[in-house]
Write an enzyme that holds these catalytic residues in place. Structure first.
Site, mmCIF file in Angstrom:
data_model
loop_
_atom_site.group_PDB
_atom_site.id
_atom_site.type_symbol
_atom_site.label_atom_id
_atom_site.label_comp_id
_atom_site.label_asym_id
_atom_site.label_seq_id
_atom_site.Cartn_x
_atom_site.Cartn_y
_atom_site.Cartn_z
ATOM 1 N N HIS A 304 50.323 40.324 38.406
ATOM 2 C CA HIS A 304 51.553 39.655 38.837
ATOM 3 C C HIS A 304 51.349 38.158 39.072
ATOM 4 C CE1 HIS A 304 49.872 39.908 42.922
ATOM 5 N NE2 HIS A 304 50.746 38.986 43.248
ATOM 6 N N TYR A 307 48.486 32.613 37.265
ATOM 7 C CA TYR A 307 47.192 31.938 37.131
ATOM 8 C C TYR A 307 46.055 32.939 36.923
ATOM 9 C CZ TYR A 307 42.948 29.405 37.995
ATOM 10 O OH TYR A 307 41.688 28.894 37.851
ATOM 11 N N LYS A 396 38.026 51.621 53.808
ATOM 12 C CA LYS A 396 38.946 51.436 54.937
ATOM 13 C C LYS A 396 40.007 52.537 55.016
ATOM 14 C CE LYS A 396 38.161 46.476 55.137
ATOM 15 N NZ LYS A 396 36.981 46.534 54.233
ATOM 16 N N LYS A 408 46.274 52.672 51.847
ATOM 17 C CA LYS A 408 45.411 53.140 50.767
ATOM 18 C C LYS A 408 45.153 54.645 50.889
ATOM 19 C CE LYS A 408 43.669 50.999 47.916
ATOM 20 N NZ LYS A 408 44.145 50.727 46.537
ATOM 21 N N VAL A 440 33.684 37.885 53.131
ATOM 22 C CA VAL A 440 32.982 37.051 54.101
ATOM 23 C C VAL A 440 32.008 36.067 53.443
ATOM 24 C CG1 VAL A 440 31.094 38.690 54.500
ATOM 25 C CG2 VAL A 440 31.774 37.140 56.312
#
Length: 590
Positions: A304, A307, A396, A408, A440
């Site tokens: 979507h 770029y 997660k 999810k 991170v």
């Protein structure tokens, strides 16, 4: 400048070879007649020299000998010279017997003598500079110790001698007992215990040229720092590319699954039409590269972000096998047009919102993108009879504490209970990938570049990590053995303490003074991610891939719950998610 150097080198070698070929013919006759060539053989000698000169130059040029720089002359080139010499001798022998009267009188033994002399002189000429370079040890540059007495080390020493890098090797050490006391490139190989002595001599640079596992590299890096080495480098030799580089955090954290099987993936992907959603993301991009490499007949890239779609297309070299679809997976009509046009056989669904805090602040958008997007992809994969639909999930989703993880988990429940006799629907769950957008490690790298302290949420927070390339190969490998309805789990190894990770990155960058700043857990964030693999999970034929339990649900009821969720107001979403995912324990405080 480079072209001029190549031209000069070619001219030098051609003229040198002309002298070699002509003098070899003369010396061959001289040896044959013990230093006194009878006058009647002079004519034959001249004819022989001229014909051999033409043949030798043609074969040398055609075999590429004049394109080889001094430093790259080796056994391959020596073999070419031997073959060329043999062919030239055979061709001349044939010419001699056909035009026997033209050459008479002519001593046939000079053909072999000539071949040996010319071969010897050509070899001596080409190896002379390498011999000089090998004997010339560099005496300038930064003194260093090389760790590992290997073939790579010999390449490294030759590189230093030719000015490849400004290092001056003083010692070579190796952990293997059978290597200690032997020589490597005129250096006596010492034991690893000697490393602690060298910094006192002013040697504070170490170059590692031995292949080590990430754990071994991490342990060695820590020791070298303890001994006082300021610069610790890695030497890698990939194909024709040699590189001395700083050790990166990826080098220390990377896991190398031993059971990656390219043949299984190639059989699964090869010759098929593959659709990848979220193709411009970290995982989607890597899946796209792999599918192209493993021989996908056609690659449908659904993304979507304009770029991101442009970037992955450029990264893949604007390959004609790639078809670009600028589509949001939540737009059913637009997505269906893509399915209808390309009829994918394999669908890899990687499109999702994955950033925990952003999903916490935007629950409506997280639910719509993740759950509705997955539902649309699953439904269309079934409608258009795709052979296999693979949902990329996350650790997660295990007993989730945030909206992203809960969304999810709903995706998993819908996907794993939606397969039919034509379409196998499976999910693959894994942890963090090194260097993914929003993760991170890029964040820490940016903070180090800006000379800011590293932001860590909690001293005890841990996460699982794997290289994106290896995780994606395991995803495809798991998908290749699926039969429908499985929830595959990748073995991510041991969790990494983020504070230790931050400290190690500061150490690697030489900016330990920046320090670590603890900022507190963010809304929805877990202190510890759940173990990906537990004792109840079943191992597949691949040791890095497990199948875990996923409860069966009534898709009709779940469909109604999803509709309710999509129609709900943002403040109602968490409660509805808890109805669908009872183990969802929302941590909205951080």
């Amino acid at each position: 400048m480079i072209k001029a150097t190549k031209t000069k080198r070619t001219i030098f070698f051609v003229f040198s070879d002309i002298l070699i070929f002509l003098s070899s013919a003369y010396f061959a006759f001289l040896l044959r007649f013990s230093g006194d060539i009878p006058y009647i053989f002079i004519s034959g000698m001249i004819k022989f020299a001229f014909i051999m000169l033409i043949l030798e130059l043609i074969f040398a040029y055609k075999s590429g000998l004049y394109k080889v720089p001094w430093r790259f002359f080796g056994l391959r080139e020596a073999r070419k010279m031997l073959i060329n010499s043999a062919l030239c001798a055979l061709i001349f022998t044939g010419i001699f017997f056909i035009f026997y009267d033209f050459f008479e009188p002519f001593p046939r033994s000079v053909i072999l003598i000539y071949a040996l002399i010319s071969l010897l002189l050509m070899g001596v000429l080409r190896i002379s500079k390498r011999v000089l370079l090998d004997f010339r040890k560099p005496s300038t540059g930064e003194p260093c110790v090389i760790i590992g007495a290997t073939n790579k080390t010999l390449q490294l020493l030759k590189g230093f001698a030719s000015g490849y890098a400004s290092y001056y090797p003083q010692y070579i050490v190796d952990p293997r007992k059978d290597s200690i006391g032997t020589t490597c490139g005129d250096f006596l190989v010492a034991s690893m215990d000697e490393l602690k002595k060298y910094p006192a001599e002013g040697i504070t640079t170490a170059i590692i040229s031995k292949k080590l596992s990430p754990a071994e590299l991490d342990a060695l890096h820590s020791k070298l720092n303890e001994y006082g080495y300021k610069k610790i480098k890695l030497f890698s030799l990939l194909g024709d590319d040699a590189n001395i580089k700083d050790i990166s955090i990826e080098d220390l954290l990377a896991r190398k699954p031993k059971d990656l099987d390219s043949s299984v993936i190639k059989e699964f992907i090869g010759g098929k039409v593959v659709m990848i959603t979220g193709a411009g993301g970290t995982i989607g991009s890597e899946l796209s590269r792999l599918c192209l490499a493993f021989g996908a007949k056609q690659l449908v890239l659904v993304e979507h972000s304009e770029y991101n779609l442009y970037a992955i297309n450029e990264a893949l070299g604007a390959n004609e096998r790639c078809k670009l679809a600028l589509v949001n997976v939540t737009q059913l009509d637009s997505l269906e047009r893509v399915f209808n046009r390309y009829r994918p056989q394999i669908v890899l669904h990687a499109a999702a919102y994955k950033h925990v805090p952003l999903c916490e602040f935007n629950p409506k958008e997280a639910v719509r993108n993740n759950i509705l997007g997955t539902k649309n992809v699953v439904d269309l994969a079934k409608k258009y009879a795709a052979l296999r639909m693979v949902l990329i999930s996350t650790d997660k989703a295990v007993r989730p504490t945030n909206v992203m993880g809960a969304s999810k988990r709903v995706c998993e429940l819908y996907a794993l209970n939606s397969g039919d006799e034509r379409t196998d629907v499976v999910a693959v769950r894994f942890g963090n990938v090194l260097g993914s957008s929003g993760s991170v490690i890029p964040k820490f790298k940016a903070q180090i570049a800006a000379n800011k302290p590293l932001s860590v949420t909690h001293p005890d927070i841990t996460r699982y990590f794997m290289l994106v390339s290896e995780a994606c190969q395991l995803v495809l490998q798991a998908a290749s053995i699926a039969r429908g309805g499985e929830l595959f789990v990748l073995d991510m190894g041991k969790p990494v303490k983020i504070a230790d990770l931050a400290q190690k990155m500061l150490l690697l960058s030489g900016k330990e003074e920046l320090g670590i700043e603890y900022v507190g857990l963010r809304p929805g964030e877990k202190l510890y991610e759940e173990l990906l693999v537990d004792e109840n999970d079943k191992q597949t034929k691949f040791e890095s891939i497990f199948v875990t339990h996923s409860e069966a649900v009534d898709v009709g009821i779940l469909d109604g719950q999803i509709k309710k969720l999509l129609d709900a107001k943002p403040e109602q979403i968490v409660e509805i998610l808890k109805e669908i995912v009872p183990e969802f324990n929302h941590n909205n405080k951080g």
